[in-house]
Design a protein around this motif. Structure first.
Motif, PDB file in Angstrom:
ATOM      1  N   LYS A 181       0.840  -1.186   0.000  1.00 43.69           N
ATOM      2  CA  LYS A 181       0.000   0.000   0.000  1.00 43.69           C
ATOM      3  C   LYS A 181       0.884   1.248   0.000  1.00 43.69           C
ATOM      4  O   LYS A 181       1.843   1.337   0.755  1.00 43.69           O
ATOM      5  N   ASP A 182       0.581   2.179  -0.851  1.00 39.89           N
ATOM      6  CA  ASP A 182       1.215   3.491  -0.867  1.00 39.89           C
ATOM      7  C   ASP A 182       2.693   3.489  -1.261  1.00 39.89           C
ATOM      8  O   ASP A 182       3.374   4.481  -1.081  1.00 39.89           O
ATOM      9  N   VAL A 183       3.195   2.374  -1.756  1.00 42.94           N
ATOM     10  CA  VAL A 183       4.584   2.391  -2.200  1.00 42.94           C
ATOM     11  C   VAL A 183       4.634   2.785  -3.670  1.00 42.94           C
ATOM     12  O   VAL A 183       3.931   2.208  -4.498  1.00 42.94           O
ATOM     13  N   ILE A 184       5.457   3.784  -3.953  1.00 46.55           N
ATOM     14  CA  ILE A 184       5.663   4.158  -5.352  1.00 46.55           C
ATOM     15  C   ILE A 184       7.054   3.684  -5.730  1.00 46.55           C
ATOM     16  O   ILE A 184       8.005   3.868  -4.955  1.00 46.55           O
ATOM     17  N   ALA A 244      10.972   6.884  -6.142  1.00 48.74           N
ATOM     18  CA  ALA A 244      10.254   5.988  -5.235  1.00 48.74           C
ATOM     19  C   ALA A 244       9.791   6.768  -4.018  1.00 48.74           C
ATOM     20  O   ALA A 244      10.352   7.823  -3.681  1.00 48.74           O
ATOM     21  N   HIS A 245       8.793   6.236  -3.370  1.00 47.84           N
ATOM     22  CA  HIS A 245       8.262   6.879  -2.166  1.00 47.84           C
ATOM     23  C   HIS A 245       7.751   5.793  -1.239  1.00 47.84           C
ATOM     24  O   HIS A 245       7.091   4.856  -1.676  1.00 47.84           O
ATOM     25  N   LEU A 246       8.087   5.912   0.033  1.00 52.08           N
ATOM     26  CA  LEU A 246       7.726   4.863   0.988  1.00 52.08           C
ATOM     27  C   LEU A 246       7.606   5.482   2.375  1.00 52.08           C
ATOM     28  O   LEU A 246       8.447   6.286   2.783  1.00 52.08           O
ATOM     29  N   ILE A 247       6.559   5.104   3.086  1.00 51.65           N
ATOM     30  CA  ILE A 247       6.410   5.560   4.471  1.00 51.65           C
ATOM     31  C   ILE A 247       6.408   4.338   5.379  1.00 51.65           C
ATOM     32  O   ILE A 247       5.755   3.341   5.091  1.00 51.65           O
ATOM     33  N   GLN A 248       7.189   4.394   6.436  1.00 55.96           N
ATOM     34  CA  GLN A 248       7.173   3.318   7.440  1.00 55.96           C
ATOM     35  C   GLN A 248       6.776   3.922   8.773  1.00 55.96           C
ATOM     36  O   GLN A 248       7.278   4.975   9.171  1.00 55.96           O
ATOM     37  N   LYS A 249       5.888   3.208   9.468  1.00 54.23           N
ATOM     38  CA  LYS A 249       5.395   3.722  10.748  1.00 54.23           C
ATOM     39  C   LYS A 249       5.417   2.635  11.795  1.00 54.23           C
ATOM     40  O   LYS A 249       5.160   1.474  11.509  1.00 54.23           O
TER      41      LYS A 249
END
Lengths: 158, 782, 293
Positions: free
Chosen positions: B90-93, B166-171
């Motif tokens: 999810k939400d990874v470009i 690329a774009h990535l969010i880790q929480k």
């Protein structure tokens, strides 16, 4: 225009006669014409020191000398120091002190050290570091090389 | 069980050949009829290729062929992705744009190859490169990370909407909630910049297509010969069995020799097949600065939320990562950065958002450290600032936040570079840090020596930096161990070797099992004919993954030896021991048989063989860790600065490393020394200076300054062993450890030395010039 | 990184070398030690069509004293020879101190005195030192020879008064007057690198221990060796107090030099370093002058 010069060079006590184009670097001549591939080439602009050989007993960058200039001179390369079964004391010391990792810079360091220890048989750590400062090594951080040179000096004083 | 070989300071098996100039490196390969390649490379960082005329080059005597992208026809293909893009989460470009063999439409970084000349000698090939007429229309270049993402920026890849690769969010947890509760929130912009790996040996390839045997042999300075073989076979339409890739002695790797494929790596074998001639290409140092991959450019906007007593409540980091002109290595580096942002600390709330950015600069792939030094730099800088603001000692604030020993295995609840959950397998951090403090005499220095030296007008500072290193990742490696009739043992494994001492440490592992001398174990690495399963040497994994595969194979061979010897010596297995190349009965040592004799008996020429048995004393086994083992260490340093010249002198340098079971302390120390020297380069000497046009301003060893013996201090190394539960040997990797904490340590020690200045270092690398500028700014802002 | 082709001559006499130069003019380049020229050729930044190699000319390699107590050095004398020569140590202490600071041992074994001067790199120690020592150079062409003072020889970046058919054959360094002292101070990233800034200082005290002359010549601080004229003027006739030295260093750094910016140092940092080094060099030189009765 004369494109080829006949030269006679003594390398590791063997006399070689070859025809060379004047632009051929001594490093390439040793490696590719004579097959003495122990001398390594790391930068070809005189900084890294991997190609250091002894030119009439003095350490010199073989990438900054034309082969044609070696005519009539005496060259020593790493192959002229010792053999696998009969290592030179400096080579022995590098083996014992883990003075090498990838080994690419090693031949240039060994040849640099030979005249250094002849002129300075009991060097301080600072003097050793100064002596090898023209030889870049990316693997060892130099510490085991310094230890090896100290050990070599001890061996050679005996 | 006490160990006989593992953990001993054994001298290296590989040394005699290296010391006498008898070791084969790629450039030493000579084949009759061999041709030489040279590349025409772009002077511009960004330009459209309008036309190219190679006719004069083709006519030069001694030139055999000149190839452009056009000449490659259907064979012109971008390289395969080296690391798969992240699974569609999810939400990874992720926009995969891979390097091309030769520029077809436009140049995307200075030094990108446009044409290749194949000639009778390298000298002639370089002459012919100058004969090529190439028309390039220069385009505005994208160099700065922030500018490249701005609206309207020139595009590196015209088919994309922006330079976002690329774009990535880790929480993890809830950072915003943690921030609400915090007594102190530190907000900073922290920047890290590019350096080169600068292995002493440049890259090189010799490819030999033998038309009659339909066989391709390639000597390559790669860290990963097996994937190179598989990739070449696929691209060239050959069976993998028709391709042999040999990584002989390699003069240092440090990451960039793990790129697959460099354009040259595909082109030279391709050209050898086209021309049916052996071809050699040896990268020169200038090419190395432009065409070999680099690392470490990132811009971080970070926040650290703390309680009054110095406990970290949460960390938020939004950062840009420079991937250069293409992104074949996927997200490995930024993921490593994210996995090291929390360092060895117990942090419950974490948010990290990365944007990977295309720029008109050389490609970025891992360089010793691989994103880890950046992560450690961020957290350690923030903790130093927090310590000052909260009035807590810099050691104490770290101690309060370390992950406690009972918390292992520690689940971080984010994903690692393999897209697997990040778990720290084991550790006991405080004793390691304590040892470093004791070794450097921290209390005594701070309380007595430093005040005394300061009174003398000296600027001396101390730094102490703990760090973690994720190591020994999968997927797997394998090995085949064979006892030969001579009694010597032959081992083949797939990883490559670039100076790590594998020929010795691996031999020690085998000697431990089979009771032979270390010098009687012959190891072959990096030759696909000898072993063709595996990935390569990277991520500090050789000794962990290949080491354990060798251990597994040797253990099976040991069982085979015992089983056969038990029959022949008519003694139960439990009473047998393997010593000095013999199997002997423990309490009747004269009752024995040599391994060589057993090997002969295990491979009879006549007679019946029991069904189900295998011939010989040989075994192949594999090891794949469940996940990577995480090592821990602490570096400490005392530095003196001449505040007038910004010249530094390192007075003491301590490292304490916990990398699990130590295989060979001599080799381990060497790895750490070398890592520290690269770290010192990263911290104060080495920086690749790109201008706004993407031009590299220091592409030589005269201007790119790697530390020499006169800059390096003596390094004192201490060990602590917390064995990893993830593998039988209990090892963790160490190859990159020395490099990781050094920039953070330098900043800390320099600030501490210049105690009467309000200096806050938020960038790496530094230099005397940059330090001077920072001090001038500090003075102006007073 | 392989050099482009060239025509090669290796004469054994100066006359022979000069005739090759006369024949080929601007197409020819003199090859001395080659430690700066060959790297540039390997990068193909220079591609001379003719090389005239001086390495076989034995008459160009010597170190001997002259009648006035000074020193004469043949152009092809290697740095290493100068470094270990006892006569140099005795007659030219500044030069003796300078030699080990030039590059590395492997470069000093090949690099030559005359080669370094003719190359006229503003970062080269010998360029500034020879000016500081009030040296003179003998230039020879087919039509004869001329003597040129060091401070007139260097006319710009890598540029000298040498005509394409001339060779610098000898350097003469005068002896130092009594009550003189010297110093060479440098800041380099690594000791063997070209200095970010350096300064060679030679000072002489009069009988009253006042400054009679103070010559400072900076390296890496402009397009050539930068002589600190204004600073020298400020010290003349002064007692060499720390205050006077500080003032002179300040003048030198702000008015006498013209440093540029590059990736290693901004002009501002170079001026700052020049100030620091000038102070340190003057202090050391005056101290030595006071001891040198």
């Amino acid at each position: 225009m004369q494109n080829s010069f006949n030269i006679a060079v003594t390398v590791n006590d063997t006399r070689y006669e070859r025809a060379v184009e004047p632009r051929i670097l001594l490093s390439d001549f040793l490696r590719h014409d004579l097959g003495l591939t122990g001398t390594h080439v790391g930068c070809e602009h005189g900084v890294c020191g991997a190609c250091t050989i002894l030119f009439d007993g003095q350490p010199a960058r073989s990438c900054l000398v034309f082969a044609v200039q070696a005519h009539g001179h005496k060259i020593t390369t790493v192959e002229g120091l010792g053999t696998i079964d009969n290592l030179h004391p400096i080579q022995e010391a590098f083996h014992e002190a883990h003075g090498l990792q990838c080994g690419f810079c090693t031949p240039g360091i060994l040849t640099t050290i030979v005249p250094f220890l002849e002129q300075n048989p009991d060097p301080s750590e600072e003097e050793i570091r100064e002596a090898i400062s023209g030889n870049l090594c990316r693997c060892t951080g130099y510490q085991h090389i310094v230890d090896a040179v100290k050990l070599a000096a001890e061996k050679m004083r005996k | 069980m006490t160990k006989k070989f593992i953990g001993k300071r054994v001298k290296r098996n590989e040394d005699p050949r290296l010391l006498t100039g008898q070791a084969l490196f790629v450039d030493d390969v000579e084949i009759p009829g061999m041709l030489h390649a040279a590349f025409l490379r772009s002077d511009y960082a960004h330009a459209r290729l309008l036309s190219i005329d190679v006719s004069a080059a083709r006519q030069r005597p001694g030139v055999v062929a000149v190839f452009t992208a056009e000449d490659m026809g259907e064979d012109w293909q971008p390289g395969p992705p080296l690391v798969s893009p992240p699974p569609t989460a999810k939400d990874v470009i992720f926009h995969s744009r891979r390097q091309v063999p030769l520029v077809k439409d436009k140049v995307r970084h200075a030094g990108e190859a446009i044409a290749v000349v194949i000639a009778e000698s390298r000298y002639i090939a370089e002459d012919a490169v100058e004969d090529i007429l190439v028309e390039l229309e220069p385009l505005e270049a994208v160099s700065d990370l922030e500018k490249s993402l701005q609206e309207g920026s020139t595009l590196v890849h015209d088919d994309l909407e922006s330079n976002l690769a690329a774009h990535l969010i880790q929480k993890k947890g809830d950072y915003e909630a943690a921030r609400e509760k915090a007594d102190l929130v530190i907000t900073r912009r922290i920047v890290t910049d590019r350096g080169a790996a600068a292995a002493m040996e440049n890259r090189g390839i010799v490819a030999h297509w033998d038309e009659k045997s339909q066989h391709l042999t390639v000597w390559d300075t790669t860290q990963a010969p097996i994937p190179i073989r598989n990739g070449l076979a696929a691209r060239l339409g050959l069976s993998a069995n028709q391709v042999r890739v040999i990584a002989p002695f390699v003069g240092g790797g440090f990451g960039p020799k793990m790129m697959m494929f460099y354009p040259e790596e595909m082109l030279i074998p391709w050209a050898s097949m086209k021309l049916s001639r052996p071809i050699k290409w040896i990268e020169d140092r200038r090419e190395n600065f432009y065409a070999t991959t680099q690392e470490r450019g990132q811009n971080h906007d970070v926040e650290l939320a703390l309680s009054r007593d110095g406990h970290i409540l949460g960390l938020k980091d939004v950062f840009l990562h420079d991937t250069g002109a293409y992104d074949p290595y996927g997200l490995t580096i930024p993921l490593n950065t994210q996995c090291h942002l929390m360092g060895p600390y117990d942090i419950e709330n974490f948010t990290s958002e990365v944007s990977v950015v295309f720029t008109n600069k050389t490609l970025v792939t891992p360089v010793r450290g691989a994103g880890r030094p950046q992560g450690i730099f961020i957290i350690e800088r923030l903790l130093d600032i927090a310590a000052k603001e909260l009035g807590i000692d810099q050691v104490e604030i770290r101690k309060r936040n370390l992950i406690p020993p009972e918390a292992f295995p520690y689940e971080h609840k984010i994903i690692d570079q393999a897209f697997a959950p990040l778990v720290l397998d084991s550790g006991n951090y405080w004793p390691v840090m304590k040892k470093a403090l004791d070794m450097i005499g921290y209390d005594q220095f701070v309380k007595e020596e430093q005040p005394r030296l300061r009174a003398e007008g000296k600027y001396v500072g101390i730094g102490i930096t703990p760090f973690i290193e994720s190591t020994g990742v999968g997927p797997y490696e394998g090995a085949r161990v064979t006892v030969e009739a001579s009694g010597k043992v032959f081992v083949a494994t797939g990883v490559g070797t670039q100076g790590q001492g594998h020929f010795t440490t691996f031999a020690q592992i085998v000697a431990e099992q089979l009771g032979v001398a270390v010098s009687d174990v012959r190891i072959v690495t990096g030759d696909t004919t000898e072993f063709h399963w595996g990935t390569g040497t990277f991520a500090s994994r050789g000794a962990v993954v290949a080491g354990n595969a060798i251990h597994a194979s040797a253990s099976i061979v040991r069982q085979k030896v015992l089983k056969l010897a038990c029959k022949i010596l008519e003694t139960p297995e439990e009473e047998l021991e393997l010593e000095c190349g013999l199997v002997r009965v423990a309490d009747t040592p004269h009752k024995s048989i040599s391994l060589g004799e057993l090997a002969l008996l295990a491979n009879p020429l006549r007679g019946a063989v029991e069904p189900g048995t295998e011939p010989g004393l040989e075994a192949t086994a594999y090891f794949g860790p469940q996940y990577g083992a995480t090592a821990f260490g602490t570096h400490a340093m005392i530095i003196e600065i001449d505040p007038e010249t910004m010249m530094i002198a390192i007075k003491r340098y301590i490292t304490v490393e916990d990398c699990g079971t130590v295989l060979n302390p001599l080799i381990l120390e060497g790895q750490i020394h070398g890592g520290v020297s690269m770290g010192i380069g990263n911290a104060y000497y080495e920086k690749l200076h790109f201008d706004e046009n993407g031009q590299l301003l220091n592409a030589s060893f005269a201007d790119y300054l790697i530390p020499s013996a006169t800059e390096m201090p003596r390094i004192e190394v201490g060990h602590v062993e917390t064995t990893s539960p993830l593998n039988e040997l209990g090892t963790k990797g160490v190859g990159e450890a020395g490099t990781i904490p050094v920039p953070a340590l330098f900043s800390q020690a320099i600030e501490n030395a210049l105690y009467n200045r309000e200096l806050e270092i938020l960038e790496t690398p530094l230099s005397p010039n940059r330090l001077f500028e920072l001090l001038v700014n500090e003075e102006k802002s007073r | 990184m392989k050099p482009a082709p060239f025509e090669y001559y290796a004469p054994t006499t100066i006359d022979e070398a000069l005739s090759h130069l006369a024949e080929h003019g601007y197409d020819a380049k003199v090859l001395a030690g080659g430690q700066s020229l060959i790297p540039m050729m390997n990068f193909r930044l220079v591609q001379p069509s003719v090389l005239v190699d001086l390495n076989n000319i034995a008459e160009l390699s010597y170190i001997h004293p002259d009648e006035s107590g000074g020193l004469r050095l043949g152009a092809m004398t290697r740095h290493h020879q100068v470094e270990v020569d006892p006569l140099v140590a005795e007659l030219a202490p500044l030069l003796h101190e300078t030699m080990p600071k030039i590059a590395t041992s492997q470069i000093r074994s090949r690099g030559t005195f005359g080669g370094s001067l003719s190359h006229a790199d503003p970062s080269a120690e010998l360029v500034s030192v020879s000016v500081a020592l009030d040296g003179r150079f003998r230039l020879r062409g087919q039509n004869g020879e001329r003597w040129v003072p060091a401070n007139e020889f260097f006319i710009g970046l890598f540029t000298t008064l040498l005509e394409p058919d001339e060779i610098l054959v000898e350097a003469a360094l005068p002896s130092m007057p009594v009550r003189s002292g010297c110093s060479l101070m440098e800041v380099a990233r690594r000791p063997h690198d070209f200095a970010l800034v350096g300064v060679a200082a030679v000072v002489t005290l009069d009988e009253n221990k006042l400054c009679q002359q103070a010559r400072m010549v900076f390296l890496s601080a402009g397009d050539g060796p930068m002589v600190a004229h204004k600073a020298a003027e400020s010290l003349k006739g002064q007692a060499p107090t720390l205050e006077a030295i500080r003032a002179a260093a300040e003048i030198a750094a702000s008015e006498d030099i013209d440093p540029g910016s590059d990736i290693h140092a901004t002009a501002e940092f170079r001026r700052h370093l020049a100030n620091v080094l000038a102070r340190r060099a003057l202090e050391q030189a005056f101290e030595r002058a006071a001891d040198n009765k």
